[in-house]
Structures are given as C-alpha cells and as structure tokens.
Motif scaffolding. Sequence first.
Motif, mmCIF file in Angstrom:
data_model
loop_
_atom_site.group_PDB
_atom_site.id
_atom_site.type_symbol
_atom_site.label_atom_id
_atom_site.label_comp_id
_atom_site.label_asym_id
_atom_site.label_seq_id
_atom_site.Cartn_x
_atom_site.Cartn_y
_atom_site.Cartn_z
ATOM 1 N N THR A 231 46.386 -10.562 0.687
ATOM 2 C CA THR A 231 45.890 -9.741 -0.421
ATOM 3 C C THR A 231 44.713 -10.404 -1.114
ATOM 4 O O THR A 231 43.673 -9.772 -1.356
ATOM 5 C CB THR A 231 47.014 -9.476 -1.443
ATOM 6 O OG1 THR A 231 48.076 -8.753 -0.808
ATOM 7 C CG2 THR A 231 46.492 -8.659 -2.617
ATOM 8 N N GLU A 232 44.874 -11.688 -1.449
ATOM 9 C CA GLU A 232 43.797 -12.406 -2.132
ATOM 10 C C GLU A 232 42.571 -12.516 -1.235
ATOM 11 O O GLU A 232 41.436 -12.381 -1.697
ATOM 12 C CB GLU A 232 44.275 -13.799 -2.547
ATOM 13 C CG GLU A 232 45.309 -13.801 -3.650
ATOM 14 C CD GLU A 232 44.771 -13.245 -4.949
ATOM 15 O OE1 GLU A 232 43.678 -13.664 -5.387
ATOM 16 O OE2 GLU A 232 45.437 -12.363 -5.540
ATOM 17 N N SER A 233 42.780 -12.756 0.048
ATOM 18 C CA SER A 233 41.663 -12.856 0.982
ATOM 19 C C SER A 233 40.898 -11.542 1.057
ATOM 20 O O SER A 233 39.659 -11.520 1.042
ATOM 21 C CB SER A 233 42.182 -13.245 2.371
ATOM 22 O OG SER A 233 41.119 -13.291 3.311
ATOM 23 N N SER A 234 41.629 -10.436 1.105
ATOM 24 C CA SER A 234 41.002 -9.118 1.198
ATOM 25 C C SER A 234 40.204 -8.801 -0.058
ATOM 26 O O SER A 234 39.070 -8.312 0.015
ATOM 27 C CB SER A 234 42.078 -8.045 1.421
ATOM 28 O OG SER A 234 41.504 -6.756 1.447
ATOM 29 N N ILE A 235 40.779 -9.095 -1.222
ATOM 30 C CA ILE A 235 40.095 -8.810 -2.488
ATOM 31 C C ILE A 235 38.802 -9.614 -2.582
ATOM 32 O O ILE A 235 37.740 -9.084 -2.944
ATOM 33 C CB ILE A 235 41.019 -9.133 -3.680
ATOM 34 C CG1 ILE A 235 42.178 -8.127 -3.737
ATOM 35 C CG2 ILE A 235 40.239 -9.108 -4.992
ATOM 36 C CD1 ILE A 235 43.235 -8.474 -4.761
ATOM 37 N N MET A 236 38.874 -10.904 -2.268
ATOM 38 C CA MET A 236 37.686 -11.756 -2.369
ATOM 39 C C MET A 236 36.652 -11.397 -1.315
ATOM 40 O O MET A 236 35.443 -11.430 -1.588
ATOM 41 C CB MET A 236 38.097 -13.227 -2.243
ATOM 42 C CG MET A 236 38.890 -13.733 -3.411
ATOM 43 S SD MET A 236 39.277 -15.508 -3.279
ATOM 44 C CE MET A 236 40.247 -15.737 -4.766
ATOM 45 N N PHE A 237 37.104 -11.032 -0.117
ATOM 46 C CA PHE A 237 36.169 -10.646 0.943
ATOM 47 C C PHE A 237 35.388 -9.405 0.533
ATOM 48 O O PHE A 237 34.160 -9.346 0.679
ATOM 49 C CB PHE A 237 36.932 -10.390 2.238
ATOM 50 C CG PHE A 237 36.047 -9.925 3.370
ATOM 51 C CD1 PHE A 237 35.336 -10.841 4.133
ATOM 52 C CD2 PHE A 237 35.916 -8.573 3.663
ATOM 53 C CE1 PHE A 237 34.503 -10.418 5.168
ATOM 54 C CE2 PHE A 237 35.096 -8.138 4.689
ATOM 55 C CZ PHE A 237 34.387 -9.061 5.448
ATOM 56 N N GLU A 238 36.080 -8.412 -0.007
ATOM 57 C CA GLU A 238 35.417 -7.170 -0.397
ATOM 58 C C GLU A 238 34.440 -7.390 -1.541
ATOM 59 O O GLU A 238 33.374 -6.758 -1.594
ATOM 60 C CB GLU A 238 36.464 -6.131 -0.804
ATOM 61 C CG GLU A 238 37.294 -5.619 0.377
ATOM 62 C CD GLU A 238 38.376 -4.657 -0.053
ATOM 63 O OE1 GLU A 238 38.449 -4.343 -1.265
ATOM 64 O OE2 GLU A 238 39.154 -4.211 0.820
ATOM 65 N N SER A 239 34.774 -8.303 -2.466
ATOM 66 C CA SER A 239 33.896 -8.545 -3.608
ATOM 67 C C SER A 239 32.640 -9.327 -3.230
ATOM 68 O O SER A 239 31.650 -9.326 -3.963
ATOM 69 C CB SER A 239 34.654 -9.290 -4.710
ATOM 70 O OG SER A 239 34.964 -10.615 -4.304
ATOM 71 N N GLN A 240 32.682 -10.005 -2.055
ATOM 72 C CA GLN A 240 31.565 -10.859 -1.653
ATOM 73 C C GLN A 240 31.024 -10.477 -0.284
ATOM 74 O O GLN A 240 30.354 -11.280 0.369
ATOM 75 C CB GLN A 240 32.024 -12.323 -1.628
ATOM 76 C CG GLN A 240 32.505 -12.821 -2.977
ATOM 77 C CD GLN A 240 33.368 -14.067 -2.877
ATOM 78 O OE1 GLN A 240 33.552 -14.767 -3.856
ATOM 79 N NE2 GLN A 240 33.902 -14.346 -1.713
#
Length: 227
Positions: free
Chosen positions: A96-105
């Motif tokens: 979840t955290e990886s997906s959120i950070m990937f999408e934001s960057q």
Amino acid sequence: MAFHRFYETWFDNLHLLVDQLTQAPKPPTTQDHHHLLHQLVQKTMGHYAEYYRVKSLAAKQDVLSVFAAPWSTSLERSLHWIGGWRPTTAFHLVYTESSIMFESQIMDILRGVRTGDLGDLSPGQFRRVSELQCDTVREENAITNELSEWQDGASDMLGNLCGNIDEKIEGLGRALEKADDLRLRTLRNVVEILTPQQAVQFLVAAAELQFGVHAWGLNHDRRRSNK
C-alpha cells in the motif's frame, strides 16, 4: 496488571520513537544521515523485541489474560489473530505504501530520478517481499490450524477439568508463543529487505496504523460507555 502498566509505557515510548523516525532526514544526504537512520531502525526494532520479551513472560504467568488483552480496545481485540496483529498485515502495508508513493512520484520515476523510498522498491526487493509473504502465509496457516485443533478439544477439556486443564492451557501458550515469534520475525525480515530510508517509512506507517486503530477503538468504547 503488571503487563498492562508495561504496555502503557511501551506504547507512549513508541510515540516518541516515531517522532524521531519522522524527524530523520529523508532522503539521507550524508553517510552520517545513513548511519542515523540505521540506528533509529535498530532502536525501534529493539523496542518491539522488548515488547514480545515481556509479553512472553506475562503469558507464562497467565496466558488467558494475555489472550484477553484487557489493555486493548474492543476494536483492537476484534482484529487480533492469536493475541495480536496478523503477520501478513506487514506485506499489505508495504504494498500500500509503495503504491501510494509510486503514484505521487511517478513523473520523477519515469524521468529516471531515484527517490530511494518505498515507492522506489527494486525488482529484487519486490521478489524477496513476495517470497517472504508466501513463507509467512504458510506459517500463519499452520499456527491457525494448531489453534483450531486446540479449540476442537475444548469439549474434552470441559469434560475433564481436573485432569488435563493445565496441559490444555499450556497448549494455548505454545500457540501464542509461535504467533508472537512469527510477528517479530516478519517485522525483522521485512526491515532487512528494505534500505534504512525505506525501513523508517515502513515502521512509521506500521506504528501510525497501530495508533489510528487504537484511537478509533478508544472513541468507540467511550461512545458505547456513555449510552
């Protein structure tokens, strides 16, 4: 009750550790910063290890009280798996955290800029996380089956209270010990796969989830008691 007091202090200290983790430089720009992150991660992992050490001692004294977890809210207890959080939750958190950070960057990542955070996990890291998840699921299932067998024998235990009650309770303690060992090993193994920067972000996310569930549970219990 002694463990209850320990837990309250331990929980307060976890808040202090998370404050230190969130204030650490990200991304680390010097070798000193890298060393600081590593120290903070090890300090936090030591804090979790101390929790399970003291919990194990408490369970040897009264495993039923530890299972009942009176220091937890009703919401927290409803989410418990054999006296605590389900180990595979750690992997859902990483993804979840990886997906959120990937999408934001995503634009920076597409330009080849390496962020070094959880949104920048390497293929090798994803593979290792996936393999660890599979191993953890197998262990979870084995412990769940062991507890199910213990529960299936409850009728025998009730029919012979004077004969084997202590032995049955010891079996419950063994299941709890295995579950707690898996919880701590899962945290350690996930952190080992991650870089110090990623580990800091993972530990902060895990603690904030714990804080959030606890706060929601407190609010629910207070509303219920005021009715």
